[in-house]
Design an enzyme around this catalytic site. Structure first.
Site, PDB file in Angstrom:
ATOM      1  N   LEU A 492       0.792  -1.235   0.000  1.00 41.38           N
ATOM      2  CA  LEU A 492       0.000   0.000   0.000  1.00 41.38           C
ATOM      3  C   LEU A 492       0.828   1.291   0.000  1.00 41.38           C
ATOM      4  O   LEU A 492       0.251   2.374  -0.040  1.00 41.38           O
ATOM      5  CB  LEU A 492      -0.936   0.018   1.218  1.00 41.38           C
ATOM      6  N   HIS A 493       2.154   1.202   0.055  1.00 45.57           N
ATOM      7  CA  HIS A 493       2.932   2.438   0.201  1.00 45.57           C
ATOM      8  C   HIS A 493       2.330   3.308   1.325  1.00 45.57           C
ATOM      9  O   HIS A 493       1.908   4.454   1.086  1.00 45.57           O
ATOM     10  CB  HIS A 493       2.956   3.254  -1.095  1.00 45.57           C
ATOM     11  N   ALA A 685      -2.658   5.815  -1.370  1.00 44.08           N
ATOM     12  CA  ALA A 685      -3.288   6.012  -2.671  1.00 44.08           C
ATOM     13  C   ALA A 685      -2.732   5.034  -3.700  1.00 44.08           C
ATOM     14  O   ALA A 685      -3.051   5.134  -4.878  1.00 44.08           O
ATOM     15  CB  ALA A 685      -3.083   7.448  -3.148  1.00 44.08           C
ATOM     16  N   HIS A 686      -1.874   4.109  -3.245  1.00 48.50           N
ATOM     17  CA  HIS A 686      -1.246   3.135  -4.146  1.00 48.50           C
ATOM     18  C   HIS A 686      -1.545   1.729  -3.635  1.00 48.50           C
ATOM     19  O   HIS A 686      -1.168   1.379  -2.519  1.00 48.50           O
ATOM     20  CB  HIS A 686       0.281   3.328  -4.184  1.00 48.50           C
ATOM     21  N   GLN A 687      -2.203   0.927  -4.456  1.00 46.10           N
ATOM     22  CA  GLN A 687      -2.491  -0.453  -4.088  1.00 46.10           C
ATOM     23  C   GLN A 687      -1.841  -1.372  -5.123  1.00 46.10           C
ATOM     24  O   GLN A 687      -2.014  -1.174  -6.325  1.00 46.10           O
ATOM     25  CB  GLN A 687      -3.998  -0.706  -4.029  1.00 46.10           C
TER      26      GLN A 687
END
Length: 759
Positions: A492-493, A685-687
């Protein structure tokens, strides 16, 4: 630009879908919920105020609060704006109950909704109130200051359920109020639409339509792509241009540039999954995922960073040699060239300029971030809500129009139920997808009830799943696939946020969102895991809710200074993973993920570095998003010297910079506190990674070509196939991998055609 000029280019309205039917709360529960909201976002007035339900301040305290807000008002704002702002309460905010009703009914997990109902009911009973508040008086009958104190006590409670309830309620009302408040925008001078640039015109799409009917509609195509985002868009372009019949289906609806940017309240529902945010099961991290025509490329921040060498080598070491090949570099360059990604036309806003100059002063490695703006200067901070200038070259402006020009067909409003399979020559082969299509209403929008629903069966020679890392694994599971790797390996960052307040207005919503990155801390464990430092979106309702609530006055005072703020993220390349799985009740997306001790450690190093950057850049106050950590307020004597002055002031006092004892002590406090759960809120916001690519079915979901293990004709092309976290904003990596996968799909189809011709 005057308000009249801004109104002339205001985007068209985008009415929401019909509200959910039925009551999600009883009348008594609504009364208690609004009483909680009015303690979090209270009406604030002087002690002699006759307004009911008001948090009364002594005359001097109220006057001081008003003066601070007035001193920071925009030039054209009325002096009465400060009074209206403090007087506004959650329950008096237009649209508050309607938005809460939609969120609680449509976007809250069933178990979480039941938990809220239990709490609200308990707070209206004598035993429940005694247990939770120490008083037998119903919560809603308590005066505002008592209700506020109860919430403050809950936040400090040793009982996790009380702390969780307080955190959940405060986050809910911070988010809804900042979306809806008419007075917040007034005191900030925050315009409805960007004041720089001009509206643009996007591509005129055609979408397949169906008449009403009871029987399933059956469609034939060569390639079916489920999802229109960064992966699906690239696949559509490549395969359509290769001459194949391509159909792209998308559950969301297309909104032309004239409707963008949307309002903050509408965008969450129209353009994002789950009304704007998903929460992990333990609420330790909020996940933002685009759900729009064009996917995340419609709402991302233009950052176009290519996959770094150490990540490519890591993936090659897993047996995926393609990632260190020239072919992968060709794919990276191809997608970047199509979007016109470069650093040539960047005009940094205040927030990114602080990052660049502050990092330089501290000797950190910092560089500009390429922007996918087609070779144009794009000075707009609203792209989180959609790009009204039609300059950001996401799939909606680039790859999808290319696909339609090459003959691809599109369908919006299509929810994929499952992939269809047949046994052919002893192999399980994907033959299409079954799903449900929901038309627009008769006015061409989505707000009416007069819509057509049809069951659709799409037969295809190849099926490419490009639903994103949260939805692609769920579609595979609904389709009967049982590989235990499906949904696992979620990266997920995780990002933690730091805010800084400057002496003069920054108008943080103006200018490009993310144009610089500091990478000095990207390898903190000698295994390429660490953090990057970036600016973040500065839409009020996307940033302000992440800052802790301690009281209604303190929170409103902070929000009123937003026009002088900048905010940054410490974005971690996570080693440890979570998983995505279907909710056992309704099948919706559930996320099991908690930032590990390593991720928290790395994020903290980034937060401390960001604080130093903000300090040397002249911030007068630095604010963390960790509850219980006081902000750092600079003493006037420690303001940094300008570059034109000598190394000491006229009085001979040296400029200590980050060695200022007060700042050093505050940094030590931040380090000691750390980023513990639940006090530190993370966002993503990154998956990535939930359909991981690999060389063995035992450790991955797709093979090196993107084909799903154990079946034929089924591929995944999106960020879910990443073997591990990309470490950079994933758009370009996603597109490049999808470029490779789709070209391979085309070769396979050509091979089959040649085989049939020989036969």
């Amino acid at each position: 630009m005057t308000s009249q000029q801004v109104n002339l280019i205001a985007p068209l309205a985008s009415p929401l879908p019909p509200p959910p039917e039925g009551e999600v709360l009883t009348e008594a529960q609504w009364t208690t919920l609004m009483a909680i909201g009015d303690a979090i976002i209270p009406s604030i007035g002087p002690s002699n105020s006759t307004l009911p339900n008001t948090l009364a301040l002594e005359a001097t305290e109220y006057s001081s609060a008003i003066s601070k807000i007035e001193s920071n008002l925009p030039e054209n704002a009325s002096r009465e704006a400060a009074h209206r702002y403090l007087a506004e309460s959650a329950s008096a905010t237009p649209g508050m109950k309607e938005l809460l009703h939609r969120m609680l009914s449509d976007y809250l997990r069933t178990d979480a909704r039941k938990g809220i109902c239990v709490v609200l009911s308990a707070l209206d009973t004598r035993p429940g109130c005694l247990l939770m508040t120490g008083s037998t008086t119903s919560f809603h009958l308590q005066p505002v200051h008592v209700r506020q104190q109860i919430l403050q006590n809950w936040l400090q409670s040793y009982l996790p359920p009380l702390r969780g309830a307080a955190k959940g309620f405060t986050l809910l009302f911070k988010a809804t109020w900042t979306k809806l408040s008419p007075t917040l925008g007034e005191v900030l001078g925050f315009p409805r639409a960007p004041v720089h640039g001009k509206p643009g015109k996007g591509f005129d799409y055609s979408f397949i339509q169906f008449p009403p009917g009871k029987e399933p509609e059956i469609i034939e195509t060569d390639v079916l792509i489920v999802g229109s985002g960064c992966g699906g868009g690239v696949c559509a372009k490549n395969l359509a241009e290769a001459g194949y019949r391509v159909l792209v289906v998308e559950k969301a609806y297309h909104f032309p540039a004239a409707h963008l940017p949307m309002s903050e309240a509408d965008a969450g529902i129209h353009l994002f999954q789950n009304g704007g945010v998903e929460n992990s099961d333990d609420s330790s991290i909020g996940i933002i995922a685009g759900s729009a025509w064009g996917g995340g490329g419609t709402v991302n921040w233009s950052a176009s960073l290519q996959t770094q060498g150490f990540v490519r080598q890591e993936w090659a070491d897993m047996g995926l040699s393609f990632f260190t090949s020239s072919e992968f570099q060709n794919s990276l360059d191809r997608v970047c060239n199509r979007m016109g990604a470069s650093t040539d036309h960047i005009d940094h806003n205040k927030g990114n300029s602080v990052l660049l100059e502050g990092a330089r002063k501290l000797g950190y490695n910092v560089k500009p971030v390429p922007q996918n703006t087609g070779g144009n200067r794009h000075y707009c901070g609203y792209c989180t809500l959609g790009c009204g200038a039609a300059e950001k070259q996401g799939p909606v402006i680039s790859f999808l129009p290319d696909a339609e020009r090459a003959g691809a067909l599109f369908m919006e409003g299509f929810s994929a139920d499952k992939v269809l399979f047949e046994n052919i020559k002893g192999k399980r082969v994907a033959t299409g997808v079954k799903g449900t299509w929901l038309s627009r209403d008769t006015n061409g929008g989505v707000s009416g009830n007069d819509k057509t629903t049809r069951e659709i069966i799409i037969n295809a020679k190849r099926v490419i799943v490009s639903c994103g890392s949260l939805q692609s694994p769920l579609l595979l599971l609904r389709s009967g696939l049982t590989n235990p790797q499906i949904g696992r390996n979620l990266h997920l960052h995780p990002a933690n946020i730091l805010g800084a307040i400057f002496p003069t207005p920054t108008n943080p919503w103006e200018g490009p969102i993310l144009t610089a990155v500091v990478d000095s801390f990207q390898d903190l464990d000698a295994q390429s895991h660490g953090t990057k430092l970036e600016a973040t979106t500065m839409m009020p309702s996307w940033s302000l809710p992440l800052f802790p609530w301690s009281s209604g006055l303190d929170y409103k005072s902070l929000a009123a200074r937003f026009r002088n703020m900048a905010a940054y993220i410490s974005l971690v390349r996570d080693r440890d993973t979570g998983r995505v799985y279907p909710d056992p009740v309704d099948g919706k997306c559930r996320i099991q993920y908690t930032p590990s001790a390593l991720e928290r450690k790395h994020a903290l190093e980034g937060v401390l570095a960001l604080a130093k950057i903000c300090y040397v850049s002249g911030a007068e106050e630095i604010v963390t998003t960790t509850a219980g950590v006081p902000s750092f307020v600079r003493a006037s004597a420690s303001k940094p010297l300008s570059s034109s002055t000598s190394s000491s002031s006229a009085e001979g006092t040296p400029d200590l910079g980050i060695n200022d004892p007060a700042f050093v002590a505050w940094l030590a406090l931040v380090r000691k506190k750390g980023l513990p759960s639940p006090d530190a809120q993370f966002a993503s916001a990154h998956q990535m990674g939930t359909c991981r690519m690999g060389v063995s079915e035992k450790t991955s979901v797709v093979d090196p070509s993107g084909k799903v293990w154990g079946v034929e004709g089924l591929y995944v092309a999106d960020a879910s196939v990443f073997p591990s976290a990309s470490g950079v904003n994933p758009m370009v990596t996603n597109m490049a991998i999808s470029d490779w996968i789709s070209r391979g799909v085309g070769k396979g189809l050509r091979g089959e055609a040649g085989e049939r011709a020989r036969l």
